[in-house]
Each structure stands twice: as structure tokens, then as C-alpha cells.
Design a protein around this motif. Structure first.
Motif, PDB file in Angstrom:
ATOM      1  N   ASN A 147      13.514  25.744  43.417  1.00 31.77           N
ATOM      2  CA  ASN A 147      12.250  25.132  43.868  1.00 31.77           C
ATOM      3  C   ASN A 147      11.411  24.527  42.745  1.00 31.77           C
ATOM      4  O   ASN A 147      10.219  24.273  42.927  1.00 31.77           O
ATOM      5  N   GLY A 148      12.032  24.300  41.593  1.00 31.01           N
ATOM      6  CA  GLY A 148      11.281  23.851  40.421  1.00 31.01           C
ATOM      7  C   GLY A 148      10.506  22.570  40.608  1.00 31.01           C
ATOM      8  O   GLY A 148       9.477  22.359  39.970  1.00 31.01           O
ATOM      9  N   LYS A 149      10.992  21.674  41.468  1.00 31.53           N
ATOM     10  CA  LYS A 149      10.331  20.369  41.623  1.00 31.53           C
ATOM     11  C   LYS A 149       9.266  20.384  42.728  1.00 31.53           C
ATOM     12  O   LYS A 149       8.509  19.424  42.884  1.00 31.53           O
ATOM     13  N   LEU A 150       9.234  21.453  43.535  1.00 25.44           N
ATOM     14  CA  LEU A 150       8.201  21.523  44.580  1.00 25.44           C
ATOM     15  C   LEU A 150       6.829  21.769  43.951  1.00 25.44           C
ATOM     16  O   LEU A 150       6.732  22.266  42.826  1.00 25.44           O
ATOM     17  N   ASP A 151       5.774  21.461  44.697  1.00 23.90           N
ATOM     18  CA  ASP A 151       4.436  21.798  44.226  1.00 23.90           C
ATOM     19  C   ASP A 151       4.313  23.318  44.044  1.00 23.90           C
ATOM     20  O   ASP A 151       4.924  24.093  44.790  1.00 23.90           O
ATOM     21  N   PHE A 152       3.482  23.736  43.079  1.00 22.29           N
ATOM     22  CA  PHE A 152       3.401  25.170  42.741  1.00 22.29           C
ATOM     23  C   PHE A 152       2.830  26.032  43.867  1.00 22.29           C
ATOM     24  O   PHE A 152       3.079  27.235  43.905  1.00 22.29           O
ATOM     25  N   SER A 153       2.112  25.409  44.834  1.00 21.82           N
ATOM     26  CA  SER A 153       1.590  26.213  45.947  1.00 21.82           C
ATOM     27  C   SER A 153       2.719  26.721  46.852  1.00 21.82           C
ATOM     28  O   SER A 153       2.515  27.615  47.672  1.00 21.82           O
ATOM     29  N   SER A 154       3.942  26.168  46.652  1.00 21.68           N
ATOM     30  CA  SER A 154       5.105  26.646  47.423  1.00 21.68           C
ATOM     31  C   SER A 154       5.503  28.064  47.021  1.00 21.68           C
ATOM     32  O   SER A 154       6.422  28.634  47.597  1.00 21.68           O
ATOM     33  N   ILE A 155       4.795  28.661  46.057  1.00 17.96           N
ATOM     34  CA  ILE A 155       5.039  30.065  45.702  1.00 17.96           C
ATOM     35  C   ILE A 155       4.906  30.937  46.962  1.00 17.96           C
ATOM     36  O   ILE A 155       5.494  32.021  47.040  1.00 17.96           O
ATOM     37  N   LEU A 156       4.173  30.438  47.951  1.00 13.21           N
ATOM     38  CA  LEU A 156       4.070  31.134  49.251  1.00 13.21           C
ATOM     39  C   LEU A 156       5.452  31.416  49.832  1.00 13.21           C
ATOM     40  O   LEU A 156       5.679  32.441  50.481  1.00 13.21           O
ATOM     41  N   GLN A 157       6.400  30.489  49.592  1.00 12.33           N
ATOM     42  CA  GLN A 157       7.734  30.629  50.195  1.00 12.33           C
ATOM     43  C   GLN A 157       8.512  31.819  49.619  1.00 12.33           C
ATOM     44  O   GLN A 157       9.482  32.265  50.222  1.00 12.33           O
ATOM     45  N   LEU A 158       8.103  32.322  48.463  1.00 11.92           N
ATOM     46  CA  LEU A 158       8.746  33.541  47.934  1.00 11.92           C
ATOM     47  C   LEU A 158       8.459  34.719  48.857  1.00 11.92           C
ATOM     48  O   LEU A 158       9.230  35.665  48.933  1.00 11.92           O
ATOM     49  N   LEU A 159       7.295  34.626  49.538  1.00 13.89           N
ATOM     50  CA  LEU A 159       6.848  35.735  50.382  1.00 13.89           C
ATOM     51  C   LEU A 159       7.135  35.483  51.855  1.00 13.89           C
ATOM     52  O   LEU A 159       7.290  36.403  52.638  1.00 13.89           O
ATOM     53  N   HIS A 160       7.158  34.190  52.214  1.00 15.16           N
ATOM     54  CA  HIS A 160       7.193  33.828  53.634  1.00 15.16           C
ATOM     55  C   HIS A 160       8.059  32.589  53.809  1.00 15.16           C
ATOM     56  O   HIS A 160       7.686  31.515  53.328  1.00 15.16           O
ATOM     57  N   ALA A 161       9.209  32.714  54.455  1.00 11.18           N
ATOM     58  CA  ALA A 161      10.064  31.551  54.681  1.00 11.18           C
ATOM     59  C   ALA A 161       9.481  30.756  55.839  1.00 11.18           C
ATOM     60  O   ALA A 161       9.397  31.266  56.955  1.00 11.18           O
ATOM     61  N   SER A 162       9.018  29.503  55.575  1.00 11.26           N
ATOM     62  CA  SER A 162       8.393  28.726  56.669  1.00 11.26           C
ATOM     63  C   SER A 162       9.441  27.903  57.397  1.00 11.26           C
ATOM     64  O   SER A 162      10.536  27.735  56.943  1.00 11.26           O
TER      65      SER A 162
END
Ligand code: NAD
Length: 294
Positions: free
Chosen positions: A279-294
């Protein structure tokens, strides 16, 4: 005034555009031709190298990913120090290691060029709106010379101290931001798991003691804020790998000075894991996805 602008990514392109709109003559260079052609269509001169862009410029601005790019562009063969014209002022807006900022500034000044480190805060929205905060390190009189230019791209221009001081402020700010974004994602995920609407939860916390920029301006939950990267598939914005770089700069500085930064180290671990999962190229707010798979 003739400006050279090198590095036309998520931040550099809208910053350069604001200078064009203000009527400055711009020579631009980026490794990505498409970024240059976008600005050329708006009146900038696209160049074939950083050196070519720099040759005629009164002020040279750089907005590059990391320390190694800045070192190479300024100090490398055919770089800015050998191509800038006498009297040019050099301003690096990238976020890099304070020690590298000091090294490049010293080399620049030995070659006769005044230089500033001038990293920014405010994200891509701030870059587009011309409302960035500049944190500037270097001589006060040089800051005053370029202030009118910086004011075309930013609303708050702060002189933090001597060379490298701008980068130290930026490093501290982004360590705090990385922690706040991870904490905001964690709180939202807990509330949603217990049945709350993320918009309602965000609105109430924004008026309560947990309020912070990640929650109020850059909400990590998709759909809460129409214009936030979270609502655009986490595209654009501020990349996970750039946040990881900044948390690494903070950790290196903490190790060098034996200062305890346990929350910064924890945040760095979270973004490193998220990057390692592709996920390196995604925006950093995607850190949410570590906790919650959308
Ligand atoms: P980006 O990756 O979108 O853009 C960097 C640009 O530099 C790219 O277009 C790339 O092609 C270009 N580049 C790399 N090497 C080059 C070279 N040798 N010559 C010419 N061009 C070269 O990054 P960004 O998001 O625009 O961030 C730039 C800097 O600003 C980083 O240091 C970042 O940490 C910092 N920053 C970013 C944000 C943000 O919200 N994106 C906010 C504040 C600060």
C-alpha cells in the motif's frame, strides 16, 4: 522574476501552478513528462533537465521525494550548483533529513548561492488553494527576499531558525501527524464496530477533546468527507511511503539524540507494515485499512 520549479508531483504541480497564475515566468522539470506538459499547456517552459530549468532562474524551487533526490539534484553531475546563474536563490521545499539540508546548504553557500530549507504543511488541498504553511531554515534576509514568492503558495510563512531548522519543525510535525492519523483511524474503527455512523462519530469527536486535523480535515473513513483521499480510493494525497520516510527521519533523529519517541516508533511500525502489504503508494490515511478491510 524567473522561477525554476523542479519536481512536479502531487505537491509541486499545484504549487508551480499558483506561481504561474501569479504571473511569474516558470521553467519546469520533472522525470514524468506528463506533469511537465500539463504546466506547459498553462504557460510554463518544459525543460529537458534540472540544469536547463535552472540556468535562467532568479529563484530555484525544488519539491522532490526524499534526501537522496535532493542531494543528487543539487550536488550531482550537471546539477543545480553547476547550472544556477550567479545570484540565484535556492529553496528546497521537500521534506528531508535536517543533516542533509545543512550539508546541501553549506555546499550551495560555498558555491555562492544563498539557500533555504522550506518544507511545507497543508497537504495537496493546501497546495492547490495556496494556503500552505512554510517552515523555513536559513538566513533571515534571504527569507525576506523570497517571502513574496512563498506567499503566492502559502498563507503562513515561518522563519524557524538557521539551516535545517525548517526540516526539524517538519519532522516533529509529521511524527505527530502520523500518530494522530493512526489514532484517529483506530477510534473511528472502534466506534463503527459498535454500530456508530462514522459521520456522526466524526462530527461529535470534532467538537470534543479528541479533535485533530486528521479527523476534521482529512478524515480516513471513506465517505465522511467528500474531498478527502479516503473518499477517492485513497488516491493522490500524501503517500504511505512518504509518511514512512518522515517517521524514519524522526526515528533517526531520536536515536542520534537519545530522545524517547515511543509513539513515533509505534506509528512507524504500523506504516511500515501497511507499506509491506503493497500500500506504499496509497494516501497515508489508508492506514485505516490495517484495522478495517473496506
Ligand atoms: P510525489 O512523489 O507526488 O512527487 C515527487 C516528484 O518528484 C515526482 O513527480 C517525481 O517524478 C519527481 N522527481 C523525483 N526525482 C526527480 C529528479 N531527479 N528530477 C526531477 N523530478 C524528480 O511527492 P509529493 O507528494 O509531491 O511530495 C514531495 C515532497 O513534499 C516530499 O518530500 C513529501 O514528503 C513532501 N510533502 C508532501 C505532502 C503531501 O501531502 N503530498 C505534504 C507536505 C510535504
Amino acid at each position: 522574476m524567473h522561477i525554476a520549479f523542479i519536481g512536479l508531483g502531487n505537491m509541486g504541480l499545484p504549487m508551480a501552478r499558483n506561481l504561474l497564475k501569479a504571473g511569474f515566468t516558470l521553467s519546469v522539470f520533472d522525470l514524468v513528462a506528463e506533469a511537465m506538459s500539463t504546466l506547459a499547456a498553462e504557460g510554463a517552459k518544459a525543460c529537458t533537465s534540472a540544469g536547463e530549468a535552472a540556468r535562467q532562474a532568479d529563484v530555484i524551487l525544488t519539491m522532490l521525494p526524499a534526501s537522496q533526490h535532493v542531494e543528487q539534484i543539487y550536488l550531482g553531475d550537471g546539477g543545480l550548483l553547476v547550472n544556477a546563474r550567479a545570484g540565484a536563490i535556492l529553496v528546497d521545499c521537500s521534506t528531508i533529513a535536517p543533516a542533509v539540508a545543512r550539508k546541501v546548504a553549506q555546499a550551495a553557500e560555498e558555491a555562492g548561492f544563498p539557500m533555504l530549507d522550506a518544507p511545507v504543511s497543508g497537504g495537496t488541498a493546501g497546495a492547490a488553494a495556496g494556503t500552505l504553511t512554510f517552515m523555513v531554515g536559513g538566513a533571515a534576509e534571504v527569507v525576506e527576499q523570497v517571502r513574496p514568492l512563498l506567499e503566492r503558495m502559502g498563507k503562513n510563512i515561518y522563519h524557524a531558525g538557521s539551516h535545517g531548522a525548517g526540516q526539524i519543525v517538519k519532522m516533529c510535525n509529521n511524527m505527530m501527524l502520523g500518530i494522530l492519523m493512526a489514532g484517529t483511524a483506530e477510534a473511528l474503527n472502534l466506534g463503527v464496530a459498535h454500530g456508530l455512523d462514522p459521520k456522526v462519530l466524526s462530527e461529535i469527536m470534532s467538537k470534543s477533546s479528541g479533535r485533530n486535523w486528521a479527523l476534521e480535515v482529512y478524515n480516513p473513513w471513506p465517505g465522511v468527507m467528500e474531498n478527502a483521499p479516503a473518499s477517492k480510493g485513497y488516491a493522490g494525497g500524501f503517500g504511505v511511503d512518504l509518511m514512512l520516510k518522515d517517521l524514519g527521519l524522526a526515528l533517526e533523529a531520536a536515536i542520534a539524540s537519545k530522545v524517547a519517541t515511543p509513539m513515533g516508533a509505534q506509528a512507524r511500525g504500523l506504516y511500515a507494515l501497511h507499506s509491506a502489504q503493497g500500500n506504499g503508494k496509497l494516501d497515508f490515511s489508508s492506514i485505516l485499512q490495517l484495522l478495517h478491510a473496506s
